[in-house]
Design an enzyme around this catalytic site. Structure first.
Site, PDB file in Angstrom:
ATOM      1  N   THR A 235      32.915  17.580  10.773  1.00  0.00           N
ATOM      2  CA  THR A 235      31.849  17.949  11.711  1.00  0.00           C
ATOM      3  C   THR A 235      30.637  18.544  11.005  1.00  0.00           C
ATOM      4  O   THR A 235      30.712  18.970   9.850  1.00  0.00           O
ATOM      5  CB  THR A 235      32.379  18.940  12.763  1.00  0.00           C
ATOM      6  OG1 THR A 235      32.775  20.150  12.130  1.00  0.00           O
ATOM      7  CG2 THR A 235      33.556  18.358  13.531  1.00  0.00           C
ATOM      8  N   ASP A 236      29.538  18.588  11.745  1.00  0.00           N
ATOM      9  CA  ASP A 236      28.303  19.165  11.217  1.00  0.00           C
ATOM     10  C   ASP A 236      28.059  20.533  11.857  1.00  0.00           C
ATOM     11  O   ASP A 236      28.923  21.065  12.561  1.00  0.00           O
ATOM     12  CB  ASP A 236      27.129  18.209  11.428  1.00  0.00           C
ATOM     13  CG  ASP A 236      26.842  17.918  12.892  1.00  0.00           C
ATOM     14  OD1 ASP A 236      27.353  18.635  13.778  1.00  0.00           O
ATOM     15  OD2 ASP A 236      26.099  16.958  13.164  1.00  0.00           O
ATOM     16  N   LEU A 237      26.874  21.101  11.649  1.00  0.00           N
ATOM     17  CA  LEU A 237      26.548  22.420  12.195  1.00  0.00           C
ATOM     18  C   LEU A 237      26.603  22.467  13.719  1.00  0.00           C
ATOM     19  O   LEU A 237      26.871  23.512  14.296  1.00  0.00           O
ATOM     20  CB  LEU A 237      25.149  22.856  11.738  1.00  0.00           C
ATOM     21  CG  LEU A 237      25.067  23.460  10.344  1.00  0.00           C
ATOM     22  CD1 LEU A 237      23.625  23.672   9.933  1.00  0.00           C
ATOM     23  CD2 LEU A 237      25.841  24.759  10.280  1.00  0.00           C
TER      24      LEU A 237
ATOM     25  N   GLY B 292      28.831  21.032  15.425  1.00  0.00           N
ATOM     26  CA  GLY B 292      30.224  20.943  15.832  1.00  0.00           C
ATOM     27  C   GLY B 292      30.662  19.553  16.252  1.00  0.00           C
ATOM     28  O   GLY B 292      31.742  19.386  16.806  1.00  0.00           O
ATOM     29  N   ILE B 293      29.820  18.567  15.970  1.00  0.00           N
ATOM     30  CA  ILE B 293      30.184  17.179  16.285  1.00  0.00           C
ATOM     31  C   ILE B 293      30.413  16.418  14.979  1.00  0.00           C
ATOM     32  O   ILE B 293      29.998  16.854  13.910  1.00  0.00           O
ATOM     33  CB  ILE B 293      29.108  16.483  17.152  1.00  0.00           C
ATOM     34  CG1 ILE B 293      27.771  16.401  16.421  1.00  0.00           C
ATOM     35  CG2 ILE B 293      28.956  17.188  18.490  1.00  0.00           C
ATOM     36  CD1 ILE B 293      26.693  15.634  17.164  1.00  0.00           C
TER      37      ILE B 293
END
Length: 141
Positions: free
Chosen positions: A14-16, A18-19
């Site tokens: 995930t990225d910042l 949250g995906i």
């Protein structure tokens, strides 16, 4: 009939926000392709060692439809669409339950030691043609 490969989304995917980071879908479908080829009975390491050929992505067209998040269980479906002399065209879809999250059309090419396109070896072609027949039979029932 498509090959199905299940995976879980880890925090590292995930990225910042949250995906799932967009590039990780490419990793997911790569795993799906690898497991599909293994299910066909193709040993890619042996194919490279004995016949000097590998499959490389030539083209990829992707649609990001909905986001996946941490701990989702996803399924990568891989379906053979077209088989050429040196080329394989696949449709790959990433699902979360009944939700279609990501779809890609992937064009692979069989390449030799000099990294130029070469014909798909007869043994591999036979396995792929068998898969196409199975898919056709599954679609007519």
């Amino acid at each position: 009939m498509a090959h199905r490969f299940e995976l879980r989304v880890y925090y590292e995917d995930t990225d910042l926000a949250g995906i799932v980071y967009y590039a990780n879908y490419l990793r997911f479908i790569e795993r799906g392709r690898s497991e599909w080829v293994r299910a066909l009975g193709v040993d890619q390491a042996r194919l490279r060692a004995e016949q000097g050929v590998v499959f490389a992505v030539r083209r990829l067209e992707a649609d990001y439809l909905r986001p996946a998040v941490f701990d989702d269980v996803l399924v990568v479906e891989t379906a053979l669409v077209e088989l050429g002399g040196a080329r394989i065209v696949l449709d790959q879809v990433v699902w979360r339950g009944q939700e279609r999250l990501f779809a890609a059309r992937v064009v692979l090419v069989c390449v030799g030691a000099g990294l130029g396109a070469v014909r798909i070896p007869a043994g591999v072609r036979g396995l792929l043609e068998g898969w196409l027949v199975t898919q056709g039979e599954a679609g007519t029932g």
